[in-house]
Design a protein around this motif. Structure first.
Motif, PDB file in Angstrom:
ATOM      1  N   ARG A  33       3.470   0.229  17.010  1.00  0.00           N
ATOM      2  CA  ARG A  33       3.185  -0.420  15.735  1.00  0.00           C
ATOM      3  C   ARG A  33       1.715  -0.784  15.614  1.00  0.00           C
ATOM      4  O   ARG A  33       1.088  -0.619  14.577  1.00  0.00           O
ATOM      5  CB  ARG A  33       4.047  -1.680  15.606  1.00  0.00           C
ATOM      6  N   TRP A  34       1.145  -1.273  16.740  1.00  0.00           N
ATOM      7  CA  TRP A  34      -0.276  -1.643  16.749  1.00  0.00           C
ATOM      8  C   TRP A  34      -1.150  -0.420  16.490  1.00  0.00           C
ATOM      9  O   TRP A  34      -2.132  -0.490  15.737  1.00  0.00           O
ATOM     10  CB  TRP A  34      -0.592  -2.285  18.090  1.00  0.00           C
ATOM     11  N   LYS A  35      -0.812   0.733  17.091  1.00  0.00           N
ATOM     12  CA  LYS A  35      -1.583   1.957  16.867  1.00  0.00           C
ATOM     13  C   LYS A  35      -1.488   2.391  15.406  1.00  0.00           C
ATOM     14  O   LYS A  35      -2.476   2.863  14.818  1.00  0.00           O
ATOM     15  CB  LYS A  35      -1.072   3.064  17.782  1.00  0.00           C
ATOM     16  N   ALA A  36      -0.276   2.243  14.815  1.00  0.00           N
ATOM     17  CA  ALA A  36      -0.119   2.616  13.409  1.00  0.00           C
ATOM     18  C   ALA A  36      -0.987   1.743  12.510  1.00  0.00           C
ATOM     19  O   ALA A  36      -1.609   2.233  11.557  1.00  0.00           O
ATOM     20  CB  ALA A  36       1.352   2.505  13.008  1.00  0.00           C
ATOM     21  N   GLU A  37      -1.068   0.442  12.815  1.00  0.00           N
ATOM     22  CA  GLU A  37      -1.918  -0.453  12.033  1.00  0.00           C
ATOM     23  C   GLU A  37      -3.394  -0.095  12.205  1.00  0.00           C
ATOM     24  O   GLU A  37      -4.167  -0.156  11.240  1.00  0.00           O
ATOM     25  CB  GLU A  37      -1.667  -1.897  12.458  1.00  0.00           C
ATOM     26  N   ARG A  70      -5.909   1.033   9.309  1.00  0.00           N
ATOM     27  CA  ARG A  70      -7.183   0.342   9.101  1.00  0.00           C
ATOM     28  C   ARG A  70      -8.338   1.347   9.082  1.00  0.00           C
ATOM     29  O   ARG A  70      -9.250   1.262   8.257  1.00  0.00           O
ATOM     30  CB  ARG A  70      -7.383  -0.694  10.202  1.00  0.00           C
ATOM     31  N   GLU A  71      -8.293   2.325  10.008  1.00  0.00           N
ATOM     32  CA  GLU A  71      -9.334   3.348  10.033  1.00  0.00           C
ATOM     33  C   GLU A  71      -9.306   4.203   8.771  1.00  0.00           C
ATOM     34  O   GLU A  71     -10.359   4.587   8.237  1.00  0.00           O
ATOM     35  CB  GLU A  71      -9.150   4.231  11.266  1.00  0.00           C
ATOM     36  N   LEU A  72      -8.076   4.493   8.281  1.00  0.00           N
ATOM     37  CA  LEU A  72      -7.963   5.253   7.035  1.00  0.00           C
ATOM     38  C   LEU A  72      -8.583   4.481   5.877  1.00  0.00           C
ATOM     39  O   LEU A  72      -9.294   5.059   5.032  1.00  0.00           O
ATOM     40  CB  LEU A  72      -6.489   5.547   6.745  1.00  0.00           C
ATOM     41  N   ASN A  73      -8.350   3.176   5.832  1.00  0.00           N
ATOM     42  CA  ASN A  73      -8.909   2.357   4.760  1.00  0.00           C
ATOM     43  C   ASN A  73     -10.429   2.327   4.839  1.00  0.00           C
ATOM     44  O   ASN A  73     -11.124   2.417   3.817  1.00  0.00           O
ATOM     45  CB  ASN A  73      -8.340   0.937   4.847  1.00  0.00           C
ATOM     46  N   GLU A  74     -10.966   2.216   6.088  1.00  0.00           N
ATOM     47  CA  GLU A  74     -12.417   2.219   6.240  1.00  0.00           C
ATOM     48  C   GLU A  74     -13.014   3.562   5.823  1.00  0.00           C
ATOM     49  O   GLU A  74     -14.072   3.614   5.186  1.00  0.00           O
ATOM     50  CB  GLU A  74     -12.765   1.905   7.697  1.00  0.00           C
TER      51      GLU A  74
END
Length: 700
Positions: A275-279, A283-287
């Motif tokens: 789950r942490w990796k998915a978040e 986050r990287e996609l949003n950046e």
């Protein structure tokens, strides 16, 4: 005189009547033909005793026992009644036979935790007992022995502990106990899978020797709070024997002694790395998304600045074009990811919603706090998607009659708490305000965003006013691009720091923010701009440095503004199926399709499914009963709107409910015909159930 058991009172126990049917005179009577005194006393005591008791009478050890003992030996009764103990118990309980032989010499015995097998050796039917064997004297002579049985509390406790350890070891969670000196005093088997050390090896080891100084220092504050008596939940890095970084959900529970003093704490850790990796990936996609938007914005800015330099006389027109094209670029960029992102959110929120319902019925109540956290995170992601679609004008709106004054008053307490005590709040509401034609939820979000912006502009305190008024637009372009007609005006006025001309010019640009990195997305005002334009309204900002800011929303008046009739309250519909209706669900995403089907079955509907349009057409052409078609708009190949047209050719008047995460045509006017409705993803189960019931009941 001999006791005649046949003449005993009728209220004696059932066992007394069973004893009476056996001839004991030849074996138990004394030489004078009378029952021995000791035996008579024991009989009166034995038959009504609650514990399993048995008399072994005479040298042969003849068995005479009470009802509790008969229930204990089960199928061996009544054959054991009156039979020698060696015939009955010799093959079942060798220790008893040996003790009986020694008891005949006049000694009492205590045997603890004896395993009594009532099925001739089958361990599944074994029971553990504590037993006492005492001699019975008739005068100086030993006439028999009294056998008392009691379930072994020690063995029962040991078995319960073994069962509890088996359960704890089976859980895929680290479970341990650490004393106040931070040494392990208990660990379950999962520690060996994680750290490579057995629970026995870990016992007494220091916490720092197992997790390392880095991990211990990172959670020092949480340990201190726990030893102070606080229940603590947090996420932290946890080392693993495979050397890969792992993220764990930690739960520390203080353990207190009889005086209430904390002696240590229980430690529970669950692996949430995936789950942490998915978040992290999200986050990287949003950046990356923000970076791409910034690059395109800068490129467009350079082009438009060159055009403006060459044409100063057309500066105002070029600025308007620049703003519109930047909005369109961001809309194209964000719209592509919205569909798939909302499908994932629908699966998450809907699945968690179902789990909450199961928990409310008493299942897995321990997981509730984690479920609430997951729902909160998913809803925040959903809110971000709604903002992206709103400023791109792609979010379908639920336009209806909105009493703007009532909305402001209902949000008053929330607004006051949001602003804080250092800011004065007042409202200037026009008494005869026309009703607005708007989306109430989006309007509440827009007002709250404006209030938060105003609060951030007044860090040292100030005043905030919320005003409403009616306005009649007489001429085109009198207010922005509004067409002539009636509008309702909502203004938020603050006494804050105001905006410079440069900031004011970029205020509606997506991702533009004056807040520090990580404290603002830059989507607030752009979302409000997109929402206002999509409703057919407009938004204006007036601001000067040091003189505060006024943001005004212009919303079209509802047609009821020309009527004094107050609409009747909507009828409350029962969401359950009433007549065995059948619903056809067409959805290409398996998780969303499974969720909708599960909701329908739970509500009592008969459900049919198809993953794409052609499969749905095949079902529509069949003789199956279909009362409602639920279809995603963005289907592969044939889209949902085309499928609805074909469905109504096959079944005229069929009601259609569209569900969509993102579909540009769905946001446009004229998309829905009579008997059609639309629900945006993500949606709650209650909302979907009520919309389905309303359509089948003919309310829409």
């Amino acid at each position: 005189m001999a006791i005649d058991l046949e003449r005993w009172p009728a209220e004696r126990s059932e066992m007394s009547r069973r004893i009476a049917r056996h001839d004991w005179r030849a074996t138990a009577l004394g030489p004078t033909g009378e029952w021995p005194t000791a035996l008579r006393v024991l009989l009166d005591t034995l038959l009504d005793a609650p514990l399993p008791m048995c008399i072994l009478w005479g040298e042969a050890g003849l068995q005479l026992y009470n009802d509790a003992h008969a229930a204990l030996i089960g199928r061996h009764h009544p054959a054991a009644l009156g039979a020698p103990v060696t015939d009955t118990w010799g093959k079942l309980w060798p220790e008893l036979v040996e003790a009986h032989g020694r008891g005949a010499q006049g000694r009492a015995f205590q045997l603890h935790s004896q395993c009594l097998s009532l099925s001739d050796g089958n361990d599944a039917d074994s029971t553990w007992f504590d037993l006492s064997l005492s001699p019975v004297r008739d005068g100086p002579a030993i006439s028999g022995q009294l056998l008392c049985l009691r379930h072994s509390e020690e063995e029962a406790l040991r078995r319960r502990q073994d069962e509890m350890k088996l359960i704890i070891d089976a859980l895929p969670v680290l479970i341990g106990y650490v004393d106040k000196d931070l040494r392990y005093r208990y660990n379950n088997r999962h520690y060996e899978e994680w750290f490579g050390h057995s629970p026995a090896w870990l016992y007494g080891k220091r916490l720092v020797d197992i997790v390392g100084e880095r991990a211990l220092d990172a959670r020092a504050a949480e340990i201190a709070r726990t030893l102070a008596g606080e229940d603590v939940v947090f996420e932290a890095y946890m080392p693993h024997k495979d050397g890969q970084p792992r993220q764990s959900l930690m739960h520390y529970l203080p353990r207190r002694d009889a005086n209430g003093d904390v002696q240590g704490f229980f430690l529970l850790a669950q692996d949430v790395t995936e789950r942490w990796k998915a978040e992290q990936a999200l986050r990287e996609l949003n950046e990356t998304l923000e970076s791409r938007v910034q690059e395109r914005t800068e490129a467009l800015a350079e082009v438009y600045e060159r055009l403006v330099a060459e044409m100063a006389s057309r500066q105002q027109a070029q600025e308007a074009l620049r703003q519109a094209q930047k909005m369109e670029a961001v809309g194209q960029l964000t719209g592509g990811i919205a569909h798939d992102f909302n499908n994932m959110l629908t699966g998450i929120i809907g699945g968690l919603d179902l789990i909450q319902r199961y928990n409310q019925s008493g299942r897995h109540a321990e997981t509730q706090r984690f479920i609430d956290a997951a729902v909160s995170s998913a809803n925040r992601a959903a809110a971000l998607t709604h903002r992206l679609l709103a400023f791109a004008r792609r979010q379908p709106l639920n336009l209806k009659r909105v009493d703007l004054n009532a909305l402001v008053e209902s949000m008053h307490d929330l607004i006051v708490r949001t602003l804080g005590s250092h800011i004065l709040v007042d409202a200037l509401l026009e008494p005869d305000l026309w009703p607005a034609n708007s989306d109430e939820n989006q309007l509440e979000s827009a007002l709250l965003n404006l209030v938060i912006n105003a609060r951030d502009a007044m860090p040292d305190g100030g005043s905030l006013y919320i005003a409403t008024s009616n306005i009649q637009v007489e001429h085109q372009a009198e207010v922005g691009e509004l067409t002539p007609g009636r509008y309702v005006r909502l203004s938020v006025i603050d006494s804050g720091c105001g905006m410079t001309p440069k900031v004011l010019a970029a205020a509606f640009e997506p991702f533009f923010t004056t807040k520090p990195i990580g404290q603002g997305t830059g989507l607030g005002l752009s979302m409000i701009y997109g929402f206002a334009r999509q409703t057919g309204g407009h938004v204006q900002i007036v601001s000067e440095p040091g003189n505060g800011t006024e943001v005004t929303l212009y919303l079209p008046a509802h047609p009821e503004a020309w009527s004094l009739t107050v609409p009747a309250a909507p009828e409350v519909h029962v969401p359950q199926a009433l007549h065995g209706e059948t619903v056809l669900v067409v959805e290409d995403d398996p998780a969303v399709r499974l969720l909708v089907l599960d909701v329908l079955v739970m509500l009592g509907y008969r459900a049919l499914e198809a993953a794409e349009g052609n499969a749905a057409v095949h079902i529509l052409k069949s003789s199956e009963r279909i009362d409602l078609l639920i279809s995603d708009v963005g289907l592969p190949g044939m889209n949902g709107r085309q499928l609805a047209d074909i469905a109504r050719q096959q079944r005229p008047g069929l009601k259609v409910l569209f569900i969509t995460g993102y579909a540009e045509q769905a946001a446009s006017s004229g998309f829905l015909e009579p008997g059609m409705d639309l629900v945006s993803k993500p949606f709650s189960i209650d909302h979907l159930a009520n919309r389905i019931r309303d359509m089948l009941a003919g309310a829409l």
